[in-house]
Design a protein around this motif. Structure first.
Motif, PDB file in Angstrom:
ATOM      1  N   SER A  48      14.262 -20.005  10.055  1.00 24.86           N
ATOM      2  CA  SER A  48      13.518 -19.627  11.262  1.00 24.86           C
ATOM      3  C   SER A  48      13.243 -18.134  11.228  1.00 24.86           C
ATOM      4  CB  SER A  48      14.349 -19.974  12.496  1.00 24.86           C
ATOM      5  OG  SER A  48      13.934 -19.192  13.594  1.00 24.86           O
ATOM      6  N   SER A  57      22.238 -31.404  12.642  1.00 28.11           N
ATOM      7  CA  SER A  57      22.934 -32.480  11.922  1.00 28.11           C
ATOM      8  C   SER A  57      21.994 -33.674  11.738  1.00 28.11           C
ATOM      9  CB  SER A  57      24.158 -32.931  12.717  1.00 28.11           C
ATOM     10  OG  SER A  57      25.032 -31.843  12.898  1.00 28.11           O
ATOM     11  N   TYR A  58      22.056 -34.293  10.562  1.00 28.15           N
ATOM     12  CA  TYR A  58      21.273 -35.506  10.297  1.00 28.15           C
ATOM     13  C   TYR A  58      22.139 -36.527   9.558  1.00 28.15           C
ATOM     14  CZ  TYR A  58      17.338 -32.906  11.995  1.00 28.15           C
ATOM     15  OH  TYR A  58      16.518 -32.186  12.831  1.00 28.15           O
ATOM     16  N   SER A  83      13.228 -30.699  13.417  1.00 34.84           N
ATOM     17  CA  SER A  83      12.674 -31.982  12.949  1.00 34.84           C
ATOM     18  C   SER A  83      11.190 -31.812  12.590  1.00 34.84           C
ATOM     19  CB  SER A  83      12.881 -33.083  13.988  1.00 34.84           C
ATOM     20  OG  SER A  83      12.243 -32.756  15.198  1.00 34.84           O
ATOM     21  N   SER A 233      21.235 -31.592  19.629  1.00 31.27           N
ATOM     22  CA  SER A 233      20.957 -30.411  18.809  1.00 31.27           C
ATOM     23  C   SER A 233      22.083 -29.411  18.959  1.00 31.27           C
ATOM     24  CB  SER A 233      19.637 -29.757  19.254  1.00 31.27           C
ATOM     25  OG  SER A 233      18.559 -30.567  18.868  1.00 31.27           O
TER      26      SER A 233
HETATM   27  C1  LIG Z   1      25.953 -36.191  14.467  1.00 32.89           C
HETATM   28  C2  LIG Z   1      24.439 -36.127  14.615  1.00 32.89           C
HETATM   29  C3  LIG Z   1      23.651 -36.910  13.801  1.00 32.89           C
HETATM   30  C4  LIG Z   1      22.260 -36.874  13.932  1.00 32.89           C
HETATM   31  N1  LIG Z   1      21.506 -37.651  13.120  1.00 32.89           N
HETATM   32  C5  LIG Z   1      20.168 -37.656  13.240  1.00 32.89           C
HETATM   33  C6  LIG Z   1      19.349 -38.481  12.387  1.00 32.89           C
HETATM   34  O1  LIG Z   1      19.855 -39.192  11.532  1.00 32.89           O
HETATM   35  N2  LIG Z   1      18.011 -38.445  12.545  1.00 32.89           N
HETATM   36  C7  LIG Z   1      17.402 -37.667  13.513  1.00 32.89           C
HETATM   37  O2  LIG Z   1      16.174 -37.659  13.581  1.00 32.89           O
HETATM   38  N3  LIG Z   1      18.144 -36.870  14.332  1.00 32.89           N
HETATM   39  C8  LIG Z   1      19.506 -36.842  14.218  1.00 32.89           C
HETATM   40  N4  LIG Z   1      20.260 -36.029  15.025  1.00 32.89           N
HETATM   41  C9  LIG Z   1      19.581 -35.159  15.987  1.00 32.89           C
HETATM   42  C10 LIG Z   1      19.148 -33.829  15.317  1.00 32.89           C
HETATM   43  O3  LIG Z   1      20.313 -33.098  14.941  1.00 32.89           O
HETATM   44  C11 LIG Z   1      18.333 -32.924  16.266  1.00 32.89           C
HETATM   45  O4  LIG Z   1      18.979 -32.853  17.512  1.00 32.89           O
HETATM   46  C12 LIG Z   1      16.899 -33.424  16.435  1.00 32.89           C
HETATM   47  O5  LIG Z   1      16.224 -33.513  15.188  1.00 32.89           O
HETATM   48  C13 LIG Z   1      16.111 -32.478  17.356  1.00 32.89           C
HETATM   49  O6  LIG Z   1      16.138 -31.181  16.825  1.00 32.89           O
HETATM   50  P1  LIG Z   1      14.853 -30.253  16.871  1.00 32.89           P
HETATM   51  O7  LIG Z   1      15.214 -28.875  16.428  1.00 32.89           O
HETATM   52  O8  LIG Z   1      13.699 -30.891  16.184  1.00 32.89           O
HETATM   53  O9  LIG Z   1      14.468 -30.282  18.414  1.00 32.89           O
HETATM   54  P2  LIG Z   1      15.012 -29.370  19.574  1.00 32.89           P
HETATM   55  O10 LIG Z   1      16.452 -29.093  19.441  1.00 32.89           O
HETATM   56  O11 LIG Z   1      14.539 -30.000  20.820  1.00 32.89           O
HETATM   57  O12 LIG Z   1      14.175 -28.049  19.307  1.00 32.89           O
HETATM   58  C14 LIG Z   1      13.988 -27.143  20.328  1.00 32.89           C
HETATM   59  C15 LIG Z   1      15.022 -26.050  20.206  1.00 32.89           C
HETATM   60  O13 LIG Z   1      14.684 -25.255  19.075  1.00 32.89           O
HETATM   61  C16 LIG Z   1      14.613 -23.890  19.456  1.00 32.89           C
HETATM   62  N5  LIG Z   1      13.522 -23.264  18.711  1.00 32.89           N
HETATM   63  C17 LIG Z   1      12.194 -23.485  18.851  1.00 32.89           C
HETATM   64  N6  LIG Z   1      11.518 -22.738  17.963  1.00 32.89           N
HETATM   65  C18 LIG Z   1      12.432 -22.034  17.254  1.00 32.89           C
HETATM   66  C19 LIG Z   1      12.346 -21.079  16.203  1.00 32.89           C
HETATM   67  N7  LIG Z   1      11.160 -20.693  15.678  1.00 32.89           N
HETATM   68  N8  LIG Z   1      13.508 -20.571  15.708  1.00 32.89           N
HETATM   69  C20 LIG Z   1      14.695 -20.942  16.222  1.00 32.89           C
HETATM   70  N9  LIG Z   1      14.841 -21.821  17.223  1.00 32.89           N
HETATM   71  C21 LIG Z   1      13.715 -22.365  17.732  1.00 32.89           C
HETATM   72  C22 LIG Z   1      14.328 -23.880  20.947  1.00 32.89           C
HETATM   73  O14 LIG Z   1      14.851 -22.713  21.533  1.00 32.89           O
HETATM   74  C23 LIG Z   1      15.044 -25.140  21.417  1.00 32.89           C
HETATM   75  O15 LIG Z   1      16.403 -24.836  21.700  1.00 32.89           O
HETATM   76  C24 LIG Z   1      21.656 -36.039  14.914  1.00 32.89           C
HETATM   77  C25 LIG Z   1      22.462 -35.240  15.721  1.00 32.89           C
HETATM   78  C26 LIG Z   1      23.841 -35.280  15.578  1.00 32.89           C
HETATM   79  C27 LIG Z   1      24.728 -34.393  16.447  1.00 32.89           C
END
Ligand SMILES: Cc1cc2nc3c(=O)[nH]c(=O)nc-3n(C[C@H](O)[C@H](O)[C@H](O)COP(=O)(O)OP(=O)(O)OC[C@H]3O[C@@H](n4cnc5c(N)ncnc54)[C@H](O)[C@@H]3O)c2cc1C
Length: 352
Positions: A48, A57-58, A83, A233
């Motif tokens: 980032s 985590s995935y 994601s 997340s």
């Molecule tokens: C044990 C476990 C297993 C999991 N397994 C899976 C799985 O198998 N498959 C799956 O799809 N998901 C899984 N997840 C969920 C995964 O970890 C994420 O929560 C999910 O993908 C959403 O994350 P995201 O960053 O896309 O979205 P969000 O967390 O909603 O992203 C938004 C966040 O990112 C921050 N952000 C935005 N832009 C930036 C930037 N440029 N730099 C830094 N931060 C920024 C924002 O401030 C906000 O906090 C699992 C979670 C856990 C705990």
């Protein structure tokens, strides 16, 4: 950067559905650090410009039985940062920084009969459990798999193939919201009522998990046969080393004074007994063990994932945060090592 994280090569990025990708990773020379049990997850560092990295985590969707590459499956979250980056930017040949496998959403006995509930991307750890149990175990498996519509079904073809190969052992029941609406607690209970002797595993969106767990509780599934994985997340950065986190690590900043009297600590981890006389309130169990060079398990460090779960055998601890353990877990003496501070003169715990 944590010494226990590893850079792995991306061998492939597979389009599973319009908004889900499987990422195939080569453990290469680090294979010994990436042994896993079905249902466990990896934590990856997504680059980032804003914060350096974002840790997420995935769950692994692959099976450990074939000694093949590691596969995680990621579904794009609306407006999700990590994601979105994984699904749009990651390419074969790229390298991804990864923490070793972790988690306790994993069957204790591969021969057990299983009742599996998955919603959307919640199929990921469940797929690993199915693949592994079919290959190595002997139990019967029934999967209740809820999705918005047919196009959202991840691993539809693979499940069809496995069910055809194992007609006596695997049954897959697809529930499509576009056809039947959201599954209600009553409908989930009616389904689960046919399998009350089985070990239940539940993973999916929060409302789906809440309805399913409530249905299992109505049917009096005991806590040790009711397993759940919450997809949240991470807010912190588990890729930082303990030294980087230590308040006194910065030379300009004085080390924090120990808070409270020292506590006698006994820990059993991986068959080894450790004993210390200098654990104090203000330091978590995980931090104390790390300061002694003991590699205790952890992942999120925020009380959200339970990778660091311990069982309290003697004494008391207080937890700074707990978003994952239920009252029944607490009553059974389960605590989170990353959140536990001592609250009695003597504390004895086990990680087994
Ligand atoms: C044990 C476990 C297993 C999991 N397994 C899976 C799985 O198998 N498959 C799956 O799809 N998901 C899984 N997840 C969920 C995964 O970890 C994420 O929560 C999910 O993908 C959403 O994350 P995201 O960053 O896309 O979205 P969000 O967390 O909603 O992203 C938004 C966040 O990112 C921050 N952000 C935005 N832009 C930036 C930037 N440029 N730099 C830094 N931060 C920024 C924002 O401030 C906000 O906090 C699992 C979670 C856990 C705990």
């Amino acid at each position: 950067m944590s010494e226990s994280s590893f850079e792995l090569e991306v061998l492939d990025v597979i389009e599973e559905t319009g908004d889900a990708r499987s990422v195939v990773l080569d453990p290469g020379e680090h294979r010994e650090h990436f042994a896993y049990t079905p249902g466990q997850f990896l934590t990856v560092a997504v680059p980032s410009d804003r914060t350096g990295l974002v840790a997420r985590s995935y769950s692994l969707s692959s099976t450990p039985v074939d000694d093949g590459p590691l596969t995680i499956t990621v579904k794009r979250t609306p407006d999700g940062y990590a994601s979105g980056w994984i699904c749009s930017e990651l390419r074969p040949g790229d390298r991804l920084r990864v923490l070793p496998p972790s988690g306790i959403f994993t069957p204790k006995d591969l021969d057990a009969d299983l009742l599996l509930f998955a919603g959307g991307s919640g199929i990921t750890p469940v797929m690993s459990i199915i693949r592994t149990s079919l290959a190595r175990g002997s139990g019967r498996i029934v999967l209740f798999y809820a999705n918005r519509d047919e196009r959202s079904v991840i691993f539809g073809a693979a499940l069809k193939e496995l069910a055809a190969e194992h007609p006596d052992r695997l049954q897959v029941v697809h529930w499509l919201e576009s056809v039947q609406g959201l599954p209600s607690q009553d409908q989930l209970r009616a389904f689960a009522a046919q399998y009350v002797e089985r070990d239940a595993f539940v993973c999916g969106p929060a409302p789906f998990m809440a309805a399913t767990v409530a249905a299992l509780k109505e049917l009096e599934f005991p806590r040790d046969r009711r397993h759940q994985e919450k997809f949240v997340s991470l807010g912190g950065n588990p890729f930082e080393t303990a030294a980087e986190r230590e308040p006194g690590a910065d030379e300009d900043e004085p080390a924090a004074a120990p808070a409270g009297p020292s506590v006698h600590l006994q820990v059993e981890l991986d068959g080894v007994d450790y004993e210390y006389d200098d654990w104090r309130p203000g330091t978590t169990l995980l931090e104390h063990l790390e300061s002694k060079g003991v590699k205790a398990p952890y992942s999120c460090r925020e009380g959200e994932c339970s990778a660091c779960a311990i069982r309290l055998l003697e004494g008391e601890v207080t937890m700074r945060a707990n978003d994952v353990l239920e009252d029944e877990d607490l009553a059974d003496g389960i605590r989170l090592g990353c959140q536990s501070e001592p609250a009695s003169e003597k504390v004895r715990v086990t990680y087994s």
